[in-house]
Design an enzyme around this catalytic site. Structure first.
Site, PDB file in Angstrom:
ATOM      1  N   HIS A  64     103.584  14.339  40.393  1.00 17.06           N
ATOM      2  CA  HIS A  64     102.677  14.640  39.285  1.00 17.06           C
ATOM      3  C   HIS A  64     103.541  15.105  38.129  1.00 17.06           C
ATOM      4  O   HIS A  64     104.608  15.706  38.338  1.00 17.06           O
ATOM      5  CB  HIS A  64     101.746  15.762  39.756  1.00 17.06           C
ATOM      6  CG  HIS A  64     100.670  16.138  38.795  1.00 17.06           C
ATOM      7  ND1 HIS A  64     100.904  16.866  37.652  1.00 17.06           N
ATOM      8  CD2 HIS A  64      99.331  15.897  38.813  1.00 17.06           C
ATOM      9  CE1 HIS A  64      99.762  17.067  37.014  1.00 17.06           C
ATOM     10  NE2 HIS A  64      98.787  16.489  37.694  1.00 17.06           N
ATOM     11  N   ASP A 119     105.396  21.235  45.709  1.00 17.74           N
ATOM     12  CA  ASP A 119     104.146  21.204  44.946  1.00 17.74           C
ATOM     13  C   ASP A 119     103.023  21.019  45.950  1.00 17.74           C
ATOM     14  O   ASP A 119     102.812  19.917  46.461  1.00 17.74           O
ATOM     15  CB  ASP A 119     104.193  20.049  43.934  1.00 17.74           C
ATOM     16  CG  ASP A 119     102.850  19.814  43.242  1.00 17.74           C
ATOM     17  OD1 ASP A 119     102.783  18.943  42.378  1.00 17.74           O
ATOM     18  OD2 ASP A 119     101.857  20.498  43.581  1.00 17.74           O
ATOM     19  N   GLN A 173      97.811  19.478  46.081  1.00 16.17           N
ATOM     20  CA  GLN A 173      96.886  18.612  46.818  1.00 16.17           C
ATOM     21  C   GLN A 173      96.789  18.991  48.275  1.00 16.17           C
ATOM     22  O   GLN A 173      95.819  18.651  48.950  1.00 16.17           O
ATOM     23  CB  GLN A 173      97.353  17.152  46.743  1.00 16.17           C
ATOM     24  CG  GLN A 173      97.147  16.513  45.403  1.00 16.17           C
ATOM     25  CD  GLN A 173      95.705  16.562  44.961  1.00 16.17           C
ATOM     26  OE1 GLN A 173      94.790  16.321  45.752  1.00 16.17           O
ATOM     27  NE2 GLN A 173      95.488  16.868  43.702  1.00 16.17           N
ATOM     28  N   LYS A 175      91.722  23.890  42.933  1.00 17.68           N
ATOM     29  CA  LYS A 175      91.671  22.777  43.875  1.00 17.68           C
ATOM     30  C   LYS A 175      91.311  23.237  45.289  1.00 17.68           C
ATOM     31  O   LYS A 175      91.138  22.405  46.193  1.00 17.68           O
ATOM     32  CB  LYS A 175      93.015  22.021  43.895  1.00 17.68           C
ATOM     33  CG  LYS A 175      93.278  21.290  42.563  1.00 17.68           C
ATOM     34  CD  LYS A 175      94.309  20.202  42.725  1.00 17.68           C
ATOM     35  CE  LYS A 175      95.060  19.920  41.447  1.00 17.68           C
ATOM     36  NZ  LYS A 175      94.424  18.941  40.567  1.00 17.68           N
ATOM     37  N   CYS A 235      98.146  11.505  35.939  1.00 21.15           N
ATOM     38  CA  CYS A 235      99.372  12.268  35.669  1.00 21.15           C
ATOM     39  C   CYS A 235     100.505  11.834  36.582  1.00 21.15           C
ATOM     40  O   CYS A 235     101.324  12.652  37.004  1.00 21.15           O
ATOM     41  CB  CYS A 235      99.144  13.775  35.808  1.00 21.15           C
ATOM     42  SG  CYS A 235      98.036  14.439  34.574  1.00 21.15           S
TER      43      CYS A 235
END
Lengths: 408, 142
Positions: A125, A202, A205, A228, A366
């Site tokens: 991303h 990261d 998600q 999220k 993104c």
């Protein structure tokens, strides 16, 4: 197959799901972008303002004590959620993007020298790409990119070529937001460790699909966003290994991150407060705490089964429709699917779907390098969460048939 | 706007999308420009043949979504034969009419066909791209 839990009961806890859009019931399939909030989170945020409406860390009065207690309690909740060794390693940020920028500007600046390199992947991303580009430009370091294959899996065999003794940082996403790929993070972290590189994951998600165990992953930093994981926007968590946090400089300067201030010299506060300047997003953090508790009370295995059921139903459905191409076929995939419809621009697909009450995301998500890899301007992305149902998948199917009807 | 108006707009867009007017290139041409919407990858090219300040001929090409293509097609039918100044004024009026608080255009207004794009606020950029490109073309000189 019966639902592994009471889906109706769960859905009733999310007031936003009852919306009617263009005269149709909302079918919300944009969870990779942001998630809906359960009542307990909404209540926690409201209560933060009604019952604990004061600043944190700064007062001796009762409301301030209450606010501080509720705020600080979330550090322990986040620690448990990540299985982190200490709650002193939990830094509250405005989200994953700020978390990564923090690491890049704080650890990055002291660790990366001219001629060094930083390794990321092609599927990142932009928030786990641009901060490293900026760092490398500033520090005259090289940005190296681990490519993906046409399935949307990382080409791991290329990693030993990219990681070398001058690799200072390896940053990778746990799960791809545009392809759904679940990455072999442990393998990547192991290789990074061999050269003493810092590892930054990261987890934006991955966090909603949990559980996350930063000790098992072995990484140095892990970041995720509150919005999220069924929490509010404007808040996130950066977990960092204490031994590293203590050796890197603060990222933002201001109130709270100091012990004493004078023009002769200022001393910084201890970890993690060193990295939290100014009045934080108090209600946001408290809402995040409620969200993490909500999520942890649900059975992660049950959630995984449910999401995989929806995912396979969706993949079968998309496969069976002529003119629809699924983008990416990774070995391990979270409940995120990118696809395109032959002859119809993704935005047009999105608009027709919207008129049927189906919310998907269309665009580059993104992840412009991913779009370029698959030579598409954009994709349509459907992404699932615990409150989605099989009826949602069926409605997506019906709406897609409508798209093909309109553009035939 | 009513469901009928929405349906009518969609029909109009589909009609222009499936059978666009003035699609292609112009040779000879006196003016040209390219427009991009980096957010979605839409690309528009506009060719003009201007004589005595009047748009005698116009052609467009679009790589992108249905609204971008249909809007470009509709635009060419509106501006063909008009003066460059009139075309610029129409473009400015269209942009104004798409602002959220603007009053709706009367049905007999040449830009009324675009009114429906207000129903899709996230898509207005797709609709205005062709007009922006037209303005850039008018400013160019081959």
């Amino acid at each position: 197959m019966a639902h592994p839990f009471d889906i109706g009961s769960i859905r009733s806890q999310f007031p936003a799901l009852g919306a009617v859009v263009h005269g149709q019931p909302l079918t919300y399939l944009d969870n990779a972008s942001t998630t809906q909030k359960p009542t307990v989170v909404l209540d926690a945020i409201r209560d933060a303002y009604v019952q604990a409406g004061a600043n944190v860390h700064r007062g001796v009065h009762a409301l301030s004590a209450e606010a501080t207690a509720r705020y600080e309690a979330v550090r322990g909740i986040a620690q448990a959620f990540l299985n982190a060794p200490s709650e002193k390693e939990i830094i509250f940020t405005s989200g994953t993007t700020e978390a990564i920028n923090l690491v890049a500007q704080s650890a990055g600046r002291v660790r990366v020298a001219p001629g060094d390199n930083v390794v990321i992947t092609e599927m990142e991303h932009h928030s786990n790409l641009v901060p490293w580009q900026m760092l490398c430009a500033e520090r005259q370091a090289q940005l190296r990119v681990l490519p993906i294959d046409d399935h949307g899996d990382l080409r791991l065999e290329r990693l030993p070529v990219l990681i070398d003794p001058r690799t200072r940082i390896v940053a990778v996403s746990h799960i791809s937001n545009s392809l759904g790929t679940v990455n072999p993070v442990v393998d990547i972290v192991d290789q990074a460790k061999e050269v003493g590189a810092l590892t930054v994951i990261d987890g934006a998600q991955a966090a909603p699909h949990g559980p996350i165990d930063v000790q098992a992953l072995g990484c140095d930093f892990y970041a995720f966003s509150g919005h999220k994981v069924f929490g509010p926007t404007g808040v996130g968590v950066l977990w960092g290994r204490r031994s590293i946090l203590e050796t890197i400089p603060p990222y933002k300067g201001g109130g709270d991150m100091i012990l004493s201030v004078s023009f002769e010299g200022t001393t910084y506060n201890e970890v993690p407060y060193k990295f939290e300047a100014g009045t934080p997003n108090i209600a946001g953090v408290i809402g995040l705490g409620a969200a993490l508790r909500y999520l942890s009370d649900l059975d992660f295995d049950a959630i995984a089964l449910h999401e995989q059921d929806l995912l396979s139903r969706t993949l079968d459905m998309l496969d069976s429709m002529p003119g629809i191409r699924i983008i990416g076929e990774p070995k391990y995939r979270a409940a995120v699917v990118s696809f395109d419809v032959q002859g119809v621009h993704p935005h047009d697909v999105g608009t027709v779907l919207d008129l049927e009450g189906v919310a998907v995301r269309t665009g580059h998500h993104c992840t412009q390098p991913v779009m370029e890899h698959f030579d598409v301007p954009a994709t349509v992305r459907a992404s699932f969460a615990v409150y989605n149902t099989r009826e949602d998948v069926d409605r997506l199917a019906a709406a897609l048939k409508k798209v093909q009807g309109v553009f035939a | 706007m009513t469901a009928d108006a929405k349906a009518l707009y969609q029909q109009r867009v589909m009609a222009h999308y499936k059978a666009p007017h003035n699609e292609g290139t112009l040779d000879p041409r006196t003016h040209e420009a390219k427009g991009d919407n980096p957010l979605c990858g839409d690309r528009v090219t506009v060719h003009l043949d201007l004589r005595d300040g009047r748009i005698e001929a116009i052609a467009f090409q679009v790589r992108g979504c249905a609204i971008a293509k249909a809007s470009a097609s509709m635009m060419t039918t509106v501006v063909k034969g008009r003066s460059a100044d009139e075309a610029r004024r129409l473009s400015a009026r269209l942009r104004e009419s798409l602002l959220p608080d603007s009053p709706p255009l009367p049905d007999d207004d040449p830009l009324a066909a675009f009114a429906g794009v207000r129903l899709f606020p996230t898509r207005t950029r797709c609709a205005t791209l062709a007009w922006e490109t037209l303005e850039n073309a008018l400013d160019s000189q081959r």
